[in-house]
Design an enzyme around this catalytic site. Structure first.
Site, mmCIF file in Angstrom:
data_model
loop_
_atom_site.group_PDB
_atom_site.id
_atom_site.type_symbol
_atom_site.label_atom_id
_atom_site.label_comp_id
_atom_site.label_asym_id
_atom_site.label_seq_id
_atom_site.Cartn_x
_atom_site.Cartn_y
_atom_site.Cartn_z
ATOM 1 N N ASN A 17 21.468 0.314 32.517
ATOM 2 C CA ASN A 17 20.437 0.149 33.452
ATOM 3 C C ASN A 17 19.163 -0.415 32.713
ATOM 4 O OD1 ASN A 17 21.617 1.985 35.741
ATOM 5 N ND2 ASN A 17 21.378 3.455 34.056
ATOM 6 N N GLU B 89 15.938 5.390 31.653
ATOM 7 C CA GLU B 89 15.501 6.475 31.173
ATOM 8 C C GLU B 89 15.005 6.284 29.605
ATOM 9 O OE1 GLU B 89 17.538 10.157 31.931
ATOM 10 O OE2 GLU B 89 17.276 9.534 34.203
ATOM 11 N N VAL B 90 15.842 5.815 28.863
ATOM 12 C CA VAL B 90 15.747 5.587 27.383
ATOM 13 C C VAL B 90 15.689 4.071 27.130
ATOM 14 C CG1 VAL B 90 16.668 6.063 25.052
ATOM 15 C CG2 VAL B 90 17.139 7.775 26.984
ATOM 16 N N ARG C 206 28.825 10.416 22.609
ATOM 17 C CA ARG C 206 28.866 11.079 24.062
ATOM 18 C C ARG C 206 27.620 11.272 24.620
ATOM 19 N NH1 ARG C 206 33.562 11.520 25.632
ATOM 20 N NH2 ARG C 206 35.542 11.416 24.193
ATOM 21 N N ASP C 207 27.511 10.967 25.982
ATOM 22 C CA ASP C 207 26.234 11.378 26.689
ATOM 23 C C ASP C 207 26.071 12.878 26.729
ATOM 24 O OD1 ASP C 207 24.620 9.470 28.896
ATOM 25 O OD2 ASP C 207 24.519 11.542 29.226
ATOM 26 N N HIS D 275 21.563 0.561 25.979
ATOM 27 C CA HIS D 275 22.713 1.238 25.878
ATOM 28 C C HIS D 275 23.643 0.967 27.135
ATOM 29 C CE1 HIS D 275 19.819 3.664 28.103
ATOM 30 N NE2 HIS D 275 20.712 4.050 28.818
HETATM 31 P P1 AMP Z 1 19.632 5.602 31.193
HETATM 32 O O1 AMP Z 1 19.047 6.278 32.367
HETATM 33 O O2 AMP Z 1 20.505 4.624 31.715
HETATM 34 O O3 AMP Z 1 18.492 5.211 30.335
HETATM 35 O O4 AMP Z 1 20.482 6.791 30.859
HETATM 36 C C1 AMP Z 1 20.134 7.495 29.659
HETATM 37 C C2 AMP Z 1 21.104 8.490 29.171
HETATM 38 O O5 AMP Z 1 21.074 9.110 28.044
HETATM 39 C C3 AMP Z 1 21.349 9.521 30.346
HETATM 40 O O6 AMP Z 1 22.706 9.499 30.805
HETATM 41 C C4 AMP Z 1 21.257 10.760 29.291
HETATM 42 O O7 AMP Z 1 22.048 11.885 29.643
HETATM 43 C C5 AMP Z 1 21.607 10.336 27.891
HETATM 44 N N1 AMP Z 1 20.735 11.052 27.009
HETATM 45 C C6 AMP Z 1 19.591 11.426 26.792
HETATM 46 N N2 AMP Z 1 19.201 12.001 25.479
HETATM 47 C C7 AMP Z 1 20.598 12.152 24.842
HETATM 48 C C8 AMP Z 1 20.953 12.741 23.955
HETATM 49 N N3 AMP Z 1 19.994 13.553 23.000
HETATM 50 N N4 AMP Z 1 22.394 12.378 23.246
HETATM 51 C C9 AMP Z 1 23.240 11.789 24.267
HETATM 52 N N5 AMP Z 1 22.746 11.366 25.308
HETATM 53 C C10 AMP Z 1 21.527 11.609 25.823
#
Ligand code: AMP
Length: 127
Positions: free
Chosen positions: A97, A105-106, A34-35, A110
């Site tokens: 993304n 962001e990550v 879960r996000d 995903h």
């Molecule tokens: P993106 O902008 O596509 O890279 O999305 C990164 C997603 O990772 C965001 O929706 C964040 O809320 C989610 N996220 C960041 N850290 C965590 C975490 N520790 N556990 C679950 N989701 C996370």
């Protein structure tokens, strides 16, 4: 073209069990959880366990086994959260993304699966 994987990213830490997650589904090559900041009643992230930076990196470099596992697992997640867009459910959105314009962001590939409310148009104009 080179894809440089940063093994200190937060999803790499989740895969190494250095930080917790709320797992929805797991297979040999794939984890769904879960996000942490859900944008819909159900917001699940599906990630490969291998070191892939973006969707295109994964599509180009993953093995057939990893690719199949990832997409089958994504289908299972849709079923599990009641989002499958068959005649019994209301559907979902799957987004990935990538890079700067994609506002990723990550830097571990995903797939976001969002469901449980009307999700609006796919992309908002930014100018
Ligand atoms: P993106 O902008 O596509 O890279 O999305 C990164 C997603 O990772 C965001 O929706 C964040 O809320 C989610 N996220 C960041 N850290 C965590 C975490 N520790 N556990 C679950 N989701 C996370």
């Amino acid at each position: 073209m080179a894809y440089v994987y940063d093994d200190q990213n937060i999803f790499a830490k989740i895969l190494r069990a250095e930080i917790p997650n709320t797992t929805v589904y797991e297979t040999e090559h794939t984890l769904a959880f879960r996000d942490i900041a859900p944008k819909a009643p159900d917001h699940v992230l599906v990630i490969p366990k291998g070191p892939y930076v973006t969707f295109d990196h994964f599509c180009q470099a993953a093995s057939d086994e990893e690719l199949t596992d990832f997409f089958r697992a994504s289908g299972e997640v849709c079923k599990m959260i009641g989002a499958a867009a068959d005649d019994t459910a209301l559907g979902f959105r799957a987004i990935t993304n990538a890079g700067q314009h994609g506002v990723q962001e990550v830097p571990h590939f995903h797939l976001h699966i969002l469901s449980g409310r009307p999700l609006g148009r796919m992309v908002e104009a930014t100018d």
